[in-house]
Design a protein around this motif. Sequence first.
Motif, PDB file in Angstrom:
ATOM      1  N   THR A  50      17.325  60.903  49.967  1.00  0.00           N
ATOM      2  CA  THR A  50      18.633  60.572  49.391  1.00  0.00           C
ATOM      3  C   THR A  50      19.325  61.861  48.974  1.00  0.00           C
ATOM      4  O   THR A  50      19.181  62.341  47.845  1.00  0.00           O
ATOM      5  CB  THR A  50      18.476  59.622  48.194  1.00  0.00           C
ATOM      6  N   PHE A  51      20.080  62.408  49.898  1.00  0.00           N
ATOM      7  CA  PHE A  51      20.684  63.730  49.723  1.00  0.00           C
ATOM      8  C   PHE A  51      21.496  63.813  48.436  1.00  0.00           C
ATOM      9  O   PHE A  51      21.422  64.807  47.718  1.00  0.00           O
ATOM     10  CB  PHE A  51      21.571  64.019  50.930  1.00  0.00           C
ATOM     11  N   SER A  52      22.251  62.777  48.129  1.00  0.00           N
ATOM     12  CA  SER A  52      23.157  62.825  46.979  1.00  0.00           C
ATOM     13  C   SER A  52      22.426  62.872  45.641  1.00  0.00           C
ATOM     14  O   SER A  52      23.053  63.094  44.604  1.00  0.00           O
ATOM     15  CB  SER A  52      24.102  61.626  47.014  1.00  0.00           C
ATOM     16  N   SER A  53      21.109  62.680  45.656  1.00  0.00           N
ATOM     17  CA  SER A  53      20.322  62.743  44.422  1.00  0.00           C
ATOM     18  C   SER A  53      19.663  64.099  44.209  1.00  0.00           C
ATOM     19  O   SER A  53      18.962  64.289  43.214  1.00  0.00           O
ATOM     20  CB  SER A  53      19.231  61.660  44.444  1.00  0.00           C
TER      21      SER A  53
ATOM     22  N   ILE B 239      29.280  78.090  47.722  1.00  0.00           N
ATOM     23  CA  ILE B 239      28.444  76.959  48.117  1.00  0.00           C
ATOM     24  C   ILE B 239      29.242  75.678  47.907  1.00  0.00           C
ATOM     25  O   ILE B 239      29.994  75.542  46.936  1.00  0.00           O
ATOM     26  CB  ILE B 239      27.121  76.932  47.316  1.00  0.00           C
ATOM     27  N   SER B 240      29.077  74.744  48.843  1.00  0.00           N
ATOM     28  CA  SER B 240      29.733  73.449  48.727  1.00  0.00           C
ATOM     29  C   SER B 240      28.857  72.406  49.423  1.00  0.00           C
ATOM     30  O   SER B 240      27.906  72.753  50.119  1.00  0.00           O
ATOM     31  CB  SER B 240      31.134  73.483  49.348  1.00  0.00           C
ATOM     32  N   ARG B 241      29.195  71.154  49.203  1.00  0.00           N
ATOM     33  CA  ARG B 241      28.420  70.096  49.830  1.00  0.00           C
ATOM     34  C   ARG B 241      29.324  68.918  50.159  1.00  0.00           C
ATOM     35  O   ARG B 241      30.344  68.703  49.492  1.00  0.00           O
ATOM     36  CB  ARG B 241      27.268  69.646  48.923  1.00  0.00           C
ATOM     37  N   ASP B 242      28.896  68.163  51.154  1.00  0.00           N
ATOM     38  CA  ASP B 242      29.564  66.930  51.546  1.00  0.00           C
ATOM     39  C   ASP B 242      28.496  65.844  51.554  1.00  0.00           C
ATOM     40  O   ASP B 242      27.712  65.757  52.504  1.00  0.00           O
ATOM     41  CB  ASP B 242      30.216  67.090  52.920  1.00  0.00           C
ATOM     42  N   ASN B 243      28.460  65.055  50.502  1.00  0.00           N
ATOM     43  CA  ASN B 243      27.408  64.042  50.397  1.00  0.00           C
ATOM     44  C   ASN B 243      27.572  62.916  51.422  1.00  0.00           C
ATOM     45  O   ASN B 243      26.608  62.233  51.756  1.00  0.00           O
ATOM     46  CB  ASN B 243      27.362  63.484  48.986  1.00  0.00           C
ATOM     47  N   ALA B 244      28.764  62.743  51.929  1.00  0.00           N
ATOM     48  CA  ALA B 244      28.979  61.740  52.979  1.00  0.00           C
ATOM     49  C   ALA B 244      28.373  62.185  54.308  1.00  0.00           C
ATOM     50  O   ALA B 244      28.006  61.364  55.145  1.00  0.00           O
ATOM     51  CB  ALA B 244      30.470  61.475  53.151  1.00  0.00           C
ATOM     52  N   LYS B 245      28.260  63.506  54.476  1.00  0.00           N
ATOM     53  CA  LYS B 245      27.697  64.047  55.722  1.00  0.00           C
ATOM     54  C   LYS B 245      26.280  64.593  55.524  1.00  0.00           C
ATOM     55  O   LYS B 245      25.708  65.156  56.455  1.00  0.00           O
ATOM     56  CB  LYS B 245      28.594  65.166  56.251  1.00  0.00           C
ATOM     57  N   ASN B 246      25.745  64.458  54.296  1.00  0.00           N
ATOM     58  CA  ASN B 246      24.399  64.974  54.000  1.00  0.00           C
ATOM     59  C   ASN B 246      24.256  66.445  54.382  1.00  0.00           C
ATOM     60  O   ASN B 246      23.251  66.854  54.990  1.00  0.00           O
ATOM     61  CB  ASN B 246      23.324  64.148  54.722  1.00  0.00           C
ATOM     62  N   THR B 247      25.246  67.223  54.034  1.00  0.00           N
ATOM     63  CA  THR B 247      25.269  68.619  54.448  1.00  0.00           C
ATOM     64  C   THR B 247      25.712  69.518  53.285  1.00  0.00           C
ATOM     65  O   THR B 247      26.617  69.166  52.528  1.00  0.00           O
ATOM     66  CB  THR B 247      26.226  68.813  55.642  1.00  0.00           C
ATOM     67  N   VAL B 248      25.056  70.663  53.198  1.00  0.00           N
ATOM     68  CA  VAL B 248      25.450  71.697  52.246  1.00  0.00           C
ATOM     69  C   VAL B 248      25.865  72.932  53.044  1.00  0.00           C
ATOM     70  O   VAL B 248      25.307  73.187  54.121  1.00  0.00           O
ATOM     71  CB  VAL B 248      24.322  72.006  51.249  1.00  0.00           C
ATOM     72  N   TYR B 249      26.843  73.648  52.513  1.00  0.00           N
ATOM     73  CA  TYR B 249      27.405  74.794  53.212  1.00  0.00           C
ATOM     74  C   TYR B 249      27.306  76.051  52.359  1.00  0.00           C
ATOM     75  O   TYR B 249      27.240  75.989  51.128  1.00  0.00           O
ATOM     76  CB  TYR B 249      28.881  74.548  53.530  1.00  0.00           C
TER      77      TYR B 249
ATOM     78  N   VAL C 200      16.940  86.314  56.252  1.00  0.00           N
ATOM     79  CA  VAL C 200      16.816  84.919  56.679  1.00  0.00           C
ATOM     80  C   VAL C 200      17.272  84.054  55.507  1.00  0.00           C
ATOM     81  O   VAL C 200      16.806  84.246  54.382  1.00  0.00           O
ATOM     82  CB  VAL C 200      15.380  84.572  57.083  1.00  0.00           C
ATOM     83  N   TYR C 201      18.183  83.135  55.794  1.00  0.00           N
ATOM     84  CA  TYR C 201      18.740  82.273  54.766  1.00  0.00           C
ATOM     85  C   TYR C 201      18.121  80.878  54.887  1.00  0.00           C
ATOM     86  O   TYR C 201      18.077  80.295  55.978  1.00  0.00           O
ATOM     87  CB  TYR C 201      20.259  82.196  54.893  1.00  0.00           C
ATOM     88  N   TYR C 202      17.674  80.361  53.747  1.00  0.00           N
ATOM     89  CA  TYR C 202      17.020  79.057  53.692  1.00  0.00           C
ATOM     90  C   TYR C 202      17.777  78.126  52.753  1.00  0.00           C
ATOM     91  O   TYR C 202      18.253  78.560  51.693  1.00  0.00           O
ATOM     92  CB  TYR C 202      15.603  79.192  53.143  1.00  0.00           C
ATOM     93  N   CYS C 203      17.831  76.856  53.104  1.00  0.00           N
ATOM     94  CA  CYS C 203      18.333  75.891  52.135  1.00  0.00           C
ATOM     95  C   CYS C 203      17.141  75.155  51.521  1.00  0.00           C
ATOM     96  O   CYS C 203      16.080  75.024  52.136  1.00  0.00           O
ATOM     97  CB  CYS C 203      19.330  74.919  52.741  1.00  0.00           C
ATOM     98  N   LYS C 204      17.354  74.725  50.299  1.00  0.00           N
ATOM     99  CA  LYS C 204      16.309  74.029  49.544  1.00  0.00           C
ATOM    100  C   LYS C 204      16.919  72.828  48.856  1.00  0.00           C
ATOM    101  O   LYS C 204      18.007  72.914  48.274  1.00  0.00           O
ATOM    102  CB  LYS C 204      15.700  74.963  48.501  1.00  0.00           C
ATOM    103  N   ALA C 205      16.215  71.715  48.919  1.00  0.00           N
ATOM    104  CA  ALA C 205      16.610  70.503  48.211  1.00  0.00           C
ATOM    105  C   ALA C 205      15.638  70.293  47.066  1.00  0.00           C
ATOM    106  O   ALA C 205      14.421  70.321  47.269  1.00  0.00           O
ATOM    107  CB  ALA C 205      16.586  69.306  49.158  1.00  0.00           C
TER     108      ALA C 205
END
Length: 116
Positions: free
Chosen positions: A28-31, A70-80, A93-98
Amino acid sequence: QVQLVESGGGLVQPGGSLRLSCAASGFTFSSYAMSWYRQAPGKERELVAFITSAGGSTNYADSVKGRFTISRDNAKNTVYLQMNSLKPEDTAVYYCKARGPRYAYWGQGTQVTVSS
């Protein structure tokens, strides 16, 4: 199956820009709060930017303040991560973390090279 897939890395000249994306699935990306980290050769992984689950708050490393967003679109489950005015020292090397209430997940990383 949880997946975080980064994209958008590459070779750019000093002063240039790149936009990294991290597409999430399997949770659940938005959480989840999301972060971007980076690791340069021979150095430890460091936090670059952080955004809360709803996107209402962000934080940045001093070295990237005013240049990265940094930004995010919870409708697209994506962070930028929008990276402007890139410097050779941003090469890594760039990594994303949830990060959620119980678990944390990492992507596989995308290479960013800043060189003339």
